[in-house]
Design an enzyme around this catalytic site. Structure first.
Site, PDB file in Angstrom:
ATOM      1  N   LYS A  77       0.851  -1.186   0.000  1.00 43.09           N
ATOM      2  CA  LYS A  77       0.000   0.000   0.000  1.00 43.09           C
ATOM      3  C   LYS A  77       0.895   1.248   0.000  1.00 43.09           C
ATOM      4  CE  LYS A  77      -3.910   2.047   2.536  1.00 43.09           C
ATOM      5  NZ  LYS A  77      -4.740   1.943   3.741  1.00 43.09           N
ATOM      6  N   SER A 152      -9.612   1.871   2.912  1.00 39.23           N
ATOM      7  CA  SER A 152      -8.765   2.603   2.001  1.00 39.23           C
ATOM      8  C   SER A 152      -7.722   1.749   1.283  1.00 39.23           C
ATOM      9  CB  SER A 152      -8.048   3.717   2.760  1.00 39.23           C
ATOM     10  OG  SER A 152      -7.171   3.172   3.728  1.00 39.23           O
ATOM     11  N   SER A 176      -9.711  -0.292   7.150  1.00 40.99           N
ATOM     12  CA  SER A 176      -9.135  -0.184   5.803  1.00 40.99           C
ATOM     13  C   SER A 176      -8.452  -1.428   5.271  1.00 40.99           C
ATOM     14  CB  SER A 176      -8.149   0.985   5.753  1.00 40.99           C
ATOM     15  OG  SER A 176      -8.850   2.202   5.771  1.00 40.99           O
TER      16      SER A 176
END
Lengths: 482, 485
Positions: A77, A152, A176
């Site tokens: 990420k 996210s 997330s």
């Protein structure tokens, strides 16, 4: 022979047997990434360095000196810093930023010969539940490109679900990791707060953020946690509690495990297909010897409000450093110091980030602090106590991850409050610092994946892995295969 | 109207730890810009602070020396504001639960003891430096040096207990002395190791309520503090006497022009939005830890002065001068240890030794004339091997060369002679050479004795022990006198 949709636990046997080389695997994933570029899962693809790394790993495998995760093709990420690649955080303001150092998790994974294939798309600075707030555009759900992958860590979840890598790292501040894993039909593990070092994780809300694995199997999540867990003196909030061998929990089954279902998590507003899928798990778990009881977490209704106050307050301070003065994007037309701040930040941040900075600034302001920030912290304590009481009765909790499955892109962007409310089942876990696991458990009427969430008391990740693996092995959930 | 000033001080003390407060970077002063930095003190994305325990220990020493209560649980807070040389957009400081509270410090002004309350002491990080005016800075550009970013600071906040600029300055002088003795700060005001802000208001004498206060910043010396406070008292008096009102504002002292200018008004004051720093865990202190620090504390200046008076029988004044710095006090104690006349040792240190320190610029512990030199020199004097004149001569050579006093004495032939035959001969010679003076003595003029004494000393080239010469000369002259009568 080699299946790109398999997990690392099965791939590694082929590496060891010499049936396939790491370089071949990396090339195959790179091809997939190119073919599925429409998903917009990656911000940066590390083609050259991944191939070079793969060759080194192949040599090590042959020499018998390879690390524990040799040849695992990992996506990271883009909120986790890594040398040699930009760290954009999904934001315009850091779109040109290169970190001069590696995050603690990157160091640990590199030492075990993981191959990093790219940096994945995300909601800007982790602020979002649908991966629609990224400066680099929304990510699409591999199960239905019209739908969001969740957020996210949407890029990481989409990449793992679409077989663009073996596994990925996500970060979880209010759900997330778990929510996009559920929406993409894969496994997401949010470790206990303090279990994994945050050193090198770009802060959204420091008291809630935690790095964790997003994988195609519970076994892979356990493997990754084995490597990334542990105390780090560079992170004062990382806890010096011994780690377990998380793999050893995989086959422990659920016999005599007491599982609680919090009644507040099954009220109105939860999609009936989700409730039905979770209820199916009850029978399965009881068959395995588990005892299912109802419990209560009475302060659940205040969790979303407390979460957004605390997370926004911390974010307003954490994001103050992006001012155009030292790194990141400085607005070219700024003539004075004041203008540099205002123009760089107005132009560099997206709407959702600005909304949270303003909210956070407001709740910390003189005269409002007690009514909002302090009150939210008090609620946080009450939520923590709810869980402490529940865990006196049960070993873990079984809940939905999200009230709905993946929704359509653009469906909720006009109504931020509606978007915030969809985090209702995941934020409490962060407020209380608990570990949480999201495991696929079915599909809804639109054939979109449904996830189930397991929560345990701090540092009890082992129990999540035992129960999670049991659920995984007893559900014939169909993944996307090639 | 007669006014009384009410003054409170905020002093930033830079702790002389080897590394910064939240990272491992060096704290050395004067290095090239941006060479002592890392991701943490640069505030790079993803970096996290880790508290330097040594800084905490230093702050604890100060807390105990200022009679404060160390909180068993204190919290770091973020002070949020934008400034280009503050790389995180916030300063890590302490707010609601500071490191320690409720102390006091006694100072002596005009013969009376004043007890100054210490409201709190907390730990925080320093910001970097912005450079605007230097010659190498282009027009309209600002350069940032982050070497200072993350330097450990201890902020001491006093109660508004000062009633004159002189009291405030005396407090600062004593506080500076204290931190130097504690070994936690180098006390260098010019380099910014000790910085002082003041809150000041005035009120009609006898009035209990406080007036509106202003804050004074940028006072970089004791003298600047005194001048700035006097200036501001005078300014406030003029405003009030003119029927005006004091505005709450922050003023910047300009030491070059001796004026204070307005930096910001109340309306422009920041809302710092303090909140607990989630990156740091609360700082905890057990009773045992506090006791351990108390045991490791060095002797404080006041305690040392009292001990010097009691143990060495020195005057208050000598004790005060000798405890000017821990190094000087140590010098004295090392030299005085094995000499009988402690007062003589004190006189040497406060006199010639301090003069030499000043002239050579070497601190007491670097002086070529070491405490061992002084001990030997004092022994030579005690044993009457040298005269005090010779001692001074020997001292000068030792200071310049580092040679031991006995060696210099022998090299220069300054040993006093007590050989009575030698002295006898010299006396006989002088009596023969100065018959008129001898005659005068015999007739009762005692004043001439000193003259004859001087002549004998001269005849022995200063080597004869004066006490012996005096004794023998007196006996000889008395004998002549009684013979003549």
């Amino acid at each position: 022979m080699f299946n790109l949709s398999s997990d690392y636990s099965s791939q590694s046997m082929l590496f060891k047997a010499g049936k396939v080389s790491c370089r071949e695997v990396v090339s195959a994933y790179l091809t997939q990434i190119a073919e599925k570029a429409d998903l917009n899962a990656f911000i940066t693809i590390l083609e050259d360095s991944a191939l070079a790394q793969a060759e080194k790993v192949d040599a090590k495998i042959q020499a018998g000196t390879a690390g524990k995760l040799a040849g695992m093709v990992l996506a990271v990420k883009d909120l986790i810093v890594m040398r040699g690649a930009p760290t954009t955080c999904g934001s315009k303001i850091l779109s040109n930023y290169y970190s001069p150092y590696d995050a603690a998790v990157i160091e640990k994974l590199a030492a075990e010969d993981v191959v990093f294939i790219g940096k994945t798309n995300l909601d800007e600075f982790g602020m979002g539940s649908s991966n629609e707030t990224s400066y680099f555009g929304p990510v699409r759900n591999p199960h239905d490109p019209q739908r969001v992958p969740g957020g996210s860590s949407g890029g990481s979840a989409a990449a793992v679900a679409a077989n663009l890598c073996t596994a990925a790292l996500g970060t979880d501040t209010g759900g997330s990791i778990r929510q996009p894993a559920a929406m993409c039909g894969i496994v997401g593990l949010k470790p206990t707060y303090g279990r994994v070092s945050r050193f090198g994780l770009v802060a959204y809300a420091s008291s809630l953020d935690q790095i964790g694995p997003i994988t195609r199997s519970v076994a892979d999540a356990a493997l990754l946690l084995n490597v990334i867990a542990g105390h780090d003196p560079r992170d004062s909030t990382s806890v010096d509690v011994p780690t377990d061998d998380y793999l050893s929990f995989l086959d422990r089954g659920v016999e005599k495990i007491k599982i609680g279902m919090p009644k507040e998590y099954f009220g109105a507003g939860v999609d009936q297909d989700i409730v039905a899928a979770i209820e199916r798990q009850i029978g399965l778990l009881e068959k395995g010897g588990a005892e299912i009881v109802q419990v209560s977490l009475p302060h659940t209704e205040y969790a979303v409000a407390a979460y957004y106050l605390i997370a926004s307050a911390e974010a307003s301070s954490n994001l103050a450093r992006y001012d155009g003065a030292r790194y990141g994007v400085r607005h070219p037309e700024a003539k004075t110091l004041q203008e540099m701040y205002i123009k760089s930040r107005s132009d560099g941040f997206g709407a959702e980030v600005k909304r949270r900075i303003m909210l956070g600034t407001y709740v910390l302001s003189a005269g409002y602090y007690d009514a909002y920030y302090r009150k939210a912290q008090q609620v946080r304590t009450l939520i923590k106590r709810d869980f402490e009481r529940a865990f006196q009765q049960v070993d873990c909790l079984l809940t939905p991850v999200s009230p709905t499955t993946a929704f359509k892109i653009g469906e909720k962007t006009g109504d931020p409050l509606q978007m915030y409310l969809s985090d209702v089942f995941t934020v409490s876990c962060n407020l209380a610092g608990l570990p949480g696991l999201s495991v696929p458990c079915g599909r809804d009427r639109n054939n979109m994946p449904i996830g189930v969430q397991l929560l345990a008391k701090p540092f009890d990740e082992g129990k999540l892995i035992a129960v999670g693996n049991y659920i995984e092995s007893n559900n014939s959930f169909i993944r996307i295969s090639l | 109207m007669i006014y009384e000033p009410v003054i409170g001080l905020e002093i930033h003390i830079q702790l002389k730890t080897a590394s910064k407060i939240f990272c491992g970077c060096s704290t050395r002063f004067g290095s090239l810009p941006n060479t002592q930095v890392c991701p943490v003190c640069l505030g790079l994305p993803g970096s996290l602070p880790v508290l330097n325990r040594r800084a905490v220990e230093y702050a604890a020493r100060l807390a105990l020396a200022l009679n404060c209560r160390i909180n068993p649980y204190s919290v770091f807070a973020r002070k949020n504001f934008f400034y280009p040389d503050m790389p995180k957009g916030y300063q890590i400081s302490q707010y609601e639960l500071p490191f320690c509270q409720n102390g006091y410090f006694d100072i002596y002004v005009s013969g009376t003891t004043r007890r100054i309350g210490i409201a709190r002491i907390h730990l925080e990080e320093d910001a970097g430096k912005s450079l605007h005016a230097e010659s190498f800075v282009e027009r309209n550009e600002t350069l940032i040096d982050l070497n200072r970013s993350g330097m450990p600071l201890c902020e001491v906040v006093t109660e508004p207990d000062f009633r004159s600029p002189q009291e405030a300055v005396e407090f600062l002088v004593r506080l500076r002395e204290l931190v130097v003795f504690l070994g936690i700060c180098d006390g260098n005001m010019e380099e910014g190791s000790l910085r002082c802000d003041a809150n000041i208001s005035i009120r009609p004498k006898g009035e209990a309520a406080f007036g509106v206060k202003t804050e004074l910043k940028n006072m970089n010396s004791f003298r600047a503090v005194e001048k700035a406070l006097e200036y501001e008292i005078h300014r406030q008096e003029l405003v009030l006497d003119g029927g005006g009102q004091i505005e709450q504002q922050t003023l910047l002292w300009d030491a070059g022009r001796n004026v204070a200018s307005v930096m910001r008004t109340k309306e422009e004051s920041h809302d710092y939005r303090y909140f607990p720093d989630p990156d740091l865990v609360p700082l905890t202190f057990s009773v045992e830890q506090i006791e351990e620090i108390r045991r490791s504390m060095p002797e404080l200046p006041d305690e040392k002065r009292k001990r010097f008076v009691a143990h060495y029988r020195l005057s208050e004044y000598d004790a005060m001068v000798l405890t000017e710095s821990p190094e000087l006090a140590d010098y004295f104690e090392a030299a005085a240890k094995s000499v009988k006349d402690k007062k003589a040792a004190a006189n040497w240190v406060t006199g010639l030794v301090m003069k030499a320190i000043k002239e050579t610029g070497s601190p007491p512990d670097r002086l070529l004339f070491t405490p061992a030199h002084l001990t030997e020199l004092l022994h030579l004097l005690e044993e009457r091997q040298i005269s005090s004149t010779a001692a001074k001569q020997i001292f000068e050579v030792c200071v310049a060369t580092g040679k031991m006093p006995a060696v210099v004495m022998n090299e220069l032939g300054l040993r006093q002679v007590e050989d009575t035959n030698f002295i006898d001969q010299a006396i006989a010679q002088v009596l023969a050479d100065f018959p008129a003076e001898v005659d005068s003595y015999v007739r009762g003029n005692d004043k001439v004795f000193a003259y004859l004494m001087g002549q004998v000393m001269r005849a022995t080239a200063g080597k004869a022990a004066p006490q012996v010469v005096a004794q023998m000369l007196r006996a000889r002259l008395e004998k002549i006198k009684s013979g003549a009568a």
